[in-house]
Enzyme design. Structure first.
Site, PDB file in Angstrom:
ATOM      1  CG  ASP B  28      -1.875   1.152   1.277  1.00 45.69           C
ATOM      2  OD1 ASP B  28      -1.658   2.136   0.532  1.00 45.69           O
ATOM      3  OD2 ASP B  28      -2.843   1.076   2.054  1.00 45.69           O
ATOM      4  CD  GLU B  80      25.078  -0.322   4.474  1.00 46.88           C
ATOM      5  OE1 GLU B  80      24.562  -0.849   5.451  1.00 46.88           O
ATOM      6  OE2 GLU B  80      24.817  -0.640   3.295  1.00 46.88           O
ATOM      7  CB  CYS B 112      23.113   5.196   9.126  1.00 45.39           C
ATOM      8  SG  CYS B 112      22.073   4.115   8.135  1.00 45.39           S
ATOM      9  NE  ARG B 199       6.111  -1.893  16.441  1.00 46.23           N
ATOM     10  CZ  ARG B 199       5.809  -0.598  16.280  1.00 46.23           C
ATOM     11  NH1 ARG B 199       5.726  -0.089  15.078  1.00 46.23           N
ATOM     12  NH2 ARG B 199       5.576   0.155  17.328  1.00 46.23           N
ATOM     13  CB  THR B 201      15.196  -0.570  13.725  1.00 40.45           C
ATOM     14  OG1 THR B 201      13.872  -0.331  13.223  1.00 40.45           O
ATOM     15  CG2 THR B 201      15.747  -1.832  13.102  1.00 40.45           C
ATOM     16  CG  HIS B 234      20.371   8.396  10.851  1.00 37.25           C
ATOM     17  ND1 HIS B 234      20.819   8.471   9.548  1.00 37.25           N
ATOM     18  CD2 HIS B 234      19.801   7.168  10.991  1.00 37.25           C
ATOM     19  CE1 HIS B 234      20.536   7.333   8.930  1.00 37.25           C
ATOM     20  NE2 HIS B 234      19.926   6.531   9.785  1.00 37.25           N
ATOM     21  CE  LYS B 239       7.095   6.064  12.409  1.00 37.03           C
ATOM     22  NZ  LYS B 239       6.220   4.890  12.501  1.00 37.03           N
ATOM     23  CG  ASN B 266      18.917   5.887   5.464  1.00 36.23           C
ATOM     24  OD1 ASN B 266      19.820   6.722   5.572  1.00 36.23           O
ATOM     25  ND2 ASN B 266      18.786   4.846   6.258  1.00 36.23           N
ATOM     26  CB  SER B 296      22.082  -0.187  12.962  1.00 34.27           C
ATOM     27  OG  SER B 296      20.854   0.417  12.652  1.00 34.27           O
TER      28      SER B 296
END
Lengths: 385, 348, 132
Positions: B28, B80, B112, B199, B201, B234, B239, B266, B296
């Protein structure tokens, strides 16, 4: 310097000769040549071949060809200047005769191109360009000539249709040549609707990948006069010149300087002007090449090559027939053999043996053979005496 | 005094829209775009990689600084997606820029955060006086697995910062780091695509470390969110950084220049550094900027910069980020994108 | 194995290093040992600006080995601001709207690679000079 005569000519069928190897076709052309001459004596072998190493993994043709010709006792050498290798081999044979080193000098041009994939052939041909500064960037030979074509079209208004007519004319001539790879007629639409290879050049603007060989036997005019088997054809001039290997280093993109210089040298040696020449075999590896060559040699004025082709000036029955053999486009372009095959055609025409494609009454012809994108050029003037 | 003396970015010309990717996987698109504040992303051309993007960004940084490349004592490339698993990117970049041979180079990797890692090292090397100038680059051409959530965001771009002591455009005020071992995202040796904790993350990873770094640097400097003119976090999507900024008491006026992800995607190691560059494109002199990266694994580097008057004369010497982001774009269909990114199986 | 062959050209390919004849000022790219203009043998190294205009070009549709995956692509001759002419690919452009005379600028790009596990060969390409 002794005067040089061509007393024997030989050629193989041009095309995809699946059943024949490089040595087979080289020797076959030599046998045909010696039979044509009616004598069996060679004092030196001069082999023109561009890239047997890349095409069939075989260098050292001097030994290979001499061996399979059964002439292990005479000097043999291979001469290379990309697609002009064949005519340089003829030039080398001329030197043998002119200096008196050899009484009978054989020149063979040969290329066996279909033992590699199309990608392999494209790669091998691209080695005639500057490897580090042209081929490295992904340019191909159609691409190099396409850049020349664009420059010519933009400067002189040469059209796509005019370029196509070069191919139409050469296929018409080639349709009468039994040795040609593509002995059939085509139309302008065939060219204009063919696959785009490198804009603005299409598949039918490009000469093909071909196997083939041709050979000529030279001797002194003095010796030749005693033979009386054929009308006497004499090489009265030859000229050779180079230009920068990289297209980007040329001062002009709408003229081929090496062609201009090599033709001028050959004419000067023959004591002639271009107006004294009746017809020519020139290096139409791409349609634009024929136009550039004719303009560079002064056969047609600058920028007039396209319209002149459309008007039939260079047709078989035109004022100055060009590529009666069908040229590289229709006859095929086994690169190392091409220069020798041009001499074959000139001799046949001058002897009056070209049958359906015979140009009546020709007395003097010019052969122009090019290496790379114009990095080298070799011309010969042949006359009927 | 130490700080940024030149900055520059490079963004590929190609883009793919989130809805184009969503179409292929039956997702979607509208919900995705709204939920993640993500609409399209940059895609590297087949002839672009971390080294080429780094060189492009660094050339712009050099153009802005006007210095002789030979003055650069160190080159750090954080990524990376280094073109080679073994063989430095830094030497390729240094050679292309004419910095070799008297230079220290290192390739950095920290998901990142590798870009700000280089900035941290470069700033402090110059500060100690070991060298006059140092170059730090964050660059990536990251890949998300086909159909994975990351495929919608993983994009390409580079930002380069030249650190020095003369003609500074943004002076370093302070730094603070926040690191823990948190396995929210990784790529094992020889794996083509990364794996991530979904989630996981979010709160224990991105949020914890970004908040940790922000709170620590505010305490260290005695500053409050309202003291900053600009803020860059970052931005793995559109969001996370907005949510975090609001929760920490920052406003849209502070983060709007640096928020690039909605139409850039990103750029991993280039993400927050590129946001800093976009902010420098718009900032006035004597303004305070807070930059907080996140990588991360996991950790955040926080930096406080104060702009100077040199920024105004220096920044028009190379293209601005929004110009690279918004002009001369070519949109790809998924098939072309898959070809560009080597996602189509071909015989060897 | 292309490694030494590519590595040797690093100054030219990575940063367009050229040679300027100390006697007549003619710029050669790549560098030469003999000036083609005045035959002098002493040169100074210079880096080309990377800026130039397109003299002629083609779009390669039948590509040689190593370039098949990026076809079709444009290759042209670019006259650099310094006067010297360079052949290279033109990328990041709409192939069908390229025109001779277009202003171009060099970019550092991948040209080729020795397969998926071999050497990556970088060098200059050209892109439209549109200020980005």
């Amino acid at each position: 310097m002794k005067e040089i005569a061509v007393i024997g000519i030989g050629i193989t069928k041009f095309g995809e000769l699946w059943e024949k190897s490089l040595r087979d076709i080289a020797v076959e052309s030599a046998i045909n040549c010696l039979e044509d001459a009616g004598i069996d004596r060679i004092d030196s072998i001069n082999i023109g071949c561009m890239s047997s190493g890349l095409f069939v993994g075989q260098e050292h043709l001097a030994s290979l060809i001499a061996d399979y010709l059964g002439r292990l006792d005479i000097p043999s050498s291979r001469i290379e200047s990309a697609c002009a290798s064949g005519s340089l081999a003829v030039r080398s044979a001329c030197m043998e005769i002119a200096t008196g080193v050899s009484d009978y000098a054989l020149a063979i041009g040969v290329e066996k191109m279909t033992d590699v994939s199309m990608g392999g052939a494209t790669y091998a041909l691209a080695t005639a360009a500057d490897q580090d500064y042209e081929a490295f960037h992904g340019i191909t030979f159609p691409g190099l000539y396409a850049m020349l074509a664009r420059a010519h079209m933009e400067r002189y208004g040469t059209t796509r249709e005019q370029l196509a007519q070069v191919s139409v004319k050469n296929h018409y001539n080639g349709s009468m040549n039994p040795n040609a790879q593509f002995p059939f007629k085509i139309t302008q639409d065939t060219v204009l609707n063919s696959t785009m290879i490198a804009d603005p050049l299409r598949l039918m603007d490009c000469s093909p990948v071909t196997d083939g060989a041709a050979a000529v036997l030279l001797t002194t005019v003095e010796q030749a006069k005693k033979l009386k088997k054929h009308p006497l054809v004499v090489i009265t001039g030859f000229g050779s010149a180079t230009d920068s290997i990289a297209l980007s280093h040329r001062k002009e993109l709408t003229e081929l300087q090496a062609v201009k210089t090599s033709a001028a040298k050959a004419l000067k040696m023959a004591g002639k002007t271009i107006d004294d020449i009746d017809f020519a075999e020139v290096h139409d590896c791409f349609t634009i090449a024929e136009i550039l060559v004719l303009e560079s040699m002064g056969i047609i004025g600058k920028g007039k090559g396209g319209p002149a082709t459309v008007d039939g000036y260079t047709a078989l029955d035109g004022k100055f027939p060009v590529n009666p053999s069908g040229g590289l486009k229709s006859k095929g372009h086994p690169v190392g053999a091409t220069g020798v095959a041009q001499i074959f055609e000139l001799v046949n025409q001058l002897r009056g043996n070209s049958e359906k494609r015979q140009i009546p009454g020709v007395k003097a012809g010019l052969a122009q053979n090019m290496g790379g994108s114009g990095g080298s050029s070799v011309c010969h003037i042949l006359e009927l005496k | 005094m130490v700080g940024i003396i030149g900055y520059g970015t490079q963004i590929p010309r190609y883009r793919i829209k989130v809805k184009e990717i969503a179409k292929v996987w039956g997702a979607d698109a509208e919900a995705l775009s709204k939920g993640l504040n993500l609409y399209e992303k940059s895609v590297p051309a087949p002839d672009e990689d971390t080294a080429t993007l780094s060189v492009g960004a660094a050339k712009n940084a050099l153009a802005r600084s006007g210095i002789d490349p030979k003055l650069i004592g160190a080159v750090y490339v954080g990524s990376e997606s280094h073109p080679y698993a073994v063989k430095p990117t830094g030497t390729i970049v240094s050679e292309a820029l004419g910095i070799c041979p008297h230079v220290h180079t290192a390739d950095l990797e920290f998901a990142c955060k590798a870009g700000t890692e280089g900035m941290f090292i470069a700033l402090h090397l110059v500060k100690t006086g070991v060298m006059e100038c140092a170059l730090a680059i964050g660059a990536d051409t990251s890949q998300g697995a086909p159909g994975d959530a990351l495929e919608y965001s993983a994009s390409a771009g580079a930002a380069a910062f030249l650190m020095g002591t003369k003609n500074i455009v943004a002076e370093l005020v302070d730094t603070q780091c926040y690191m823990t071992d948190t396995p929210d995202f990784w790529r094992r040796e020889n794996a083509h695509y990364p794996e991530h904790g979904g989630r996981f993350t979010g709160k224990p990873a991105y949020q914890k470390h970004v908040f940790g770094a922000v709170e620590a640097i505010l305490e260290k400097t005695g500053m409050k969110p309202k003291d900053f003119d600009y803020l860059i976090f970052h931005q793995p999507n559109g969001k996370f950084p907005v949510q975090a900024a609001k929760q920490l008491g920052f406003t849209e006026a502070q983060y709007r220049y640096g928020l690039l992800t909605p139409t850039l995607g990103n750029t991993y190691s280039g993400s927050s550094p590129m946001g800093l560059a976009a902010t420098l494109d718009e900032a006035g002199p004597d303004q305070l900027i807070l930059l907080v990266s996140y990588g991360s694994g996991a950790g955040s580097d926080a930096f406080v910069f104060r702009t100077t008057k040199h920024l105004l004369t220096n920044r028009d010497l190379a293209p601005r980020v929004r110009k690279q982001l918004n002009e001369h774009l070519q949109y790809l269909e998924y098939g072309e994108y898959a070809k560009f990114r080597g996602k189509i199986l071909k015989p060897e | 194995m292309n490694v030494p062959r590519h590595w040797r050209e690093t100054p030219e390919r990575y940063r367009m290093e050229a040679a300027k004849c100390r006697k007549c000022g003619k710029i050669s790219f790549p560098a030469r040992l003999i000036c083609p203009e005045c035959k002098n043998k002493v040169f100074d190294k210079i880096n080309l600006s990377g800026k130039g205009k397109l003299l002629t070009y083609t779009i390669i549709r039948t590509a040689p080995e190593g370039f098949v995956d990026i076809a079709p692509y444009a290759v042209g001759i670019v006259e650099m601001k310094e006067g010297v002419r360079v052949m290279g690919q033109i990328t990041d452009c709409d192939l069908l709207s390229l025109k001779t005379g277009d202003k171009l600028i060099s970019r550092f790009r991948r040209i080729n690679e020795e397969g998926k596990t071999g050497l990556i060969m970088y060098a200059y390409k050209f892109v439209p000079d549109v200020g980005i």
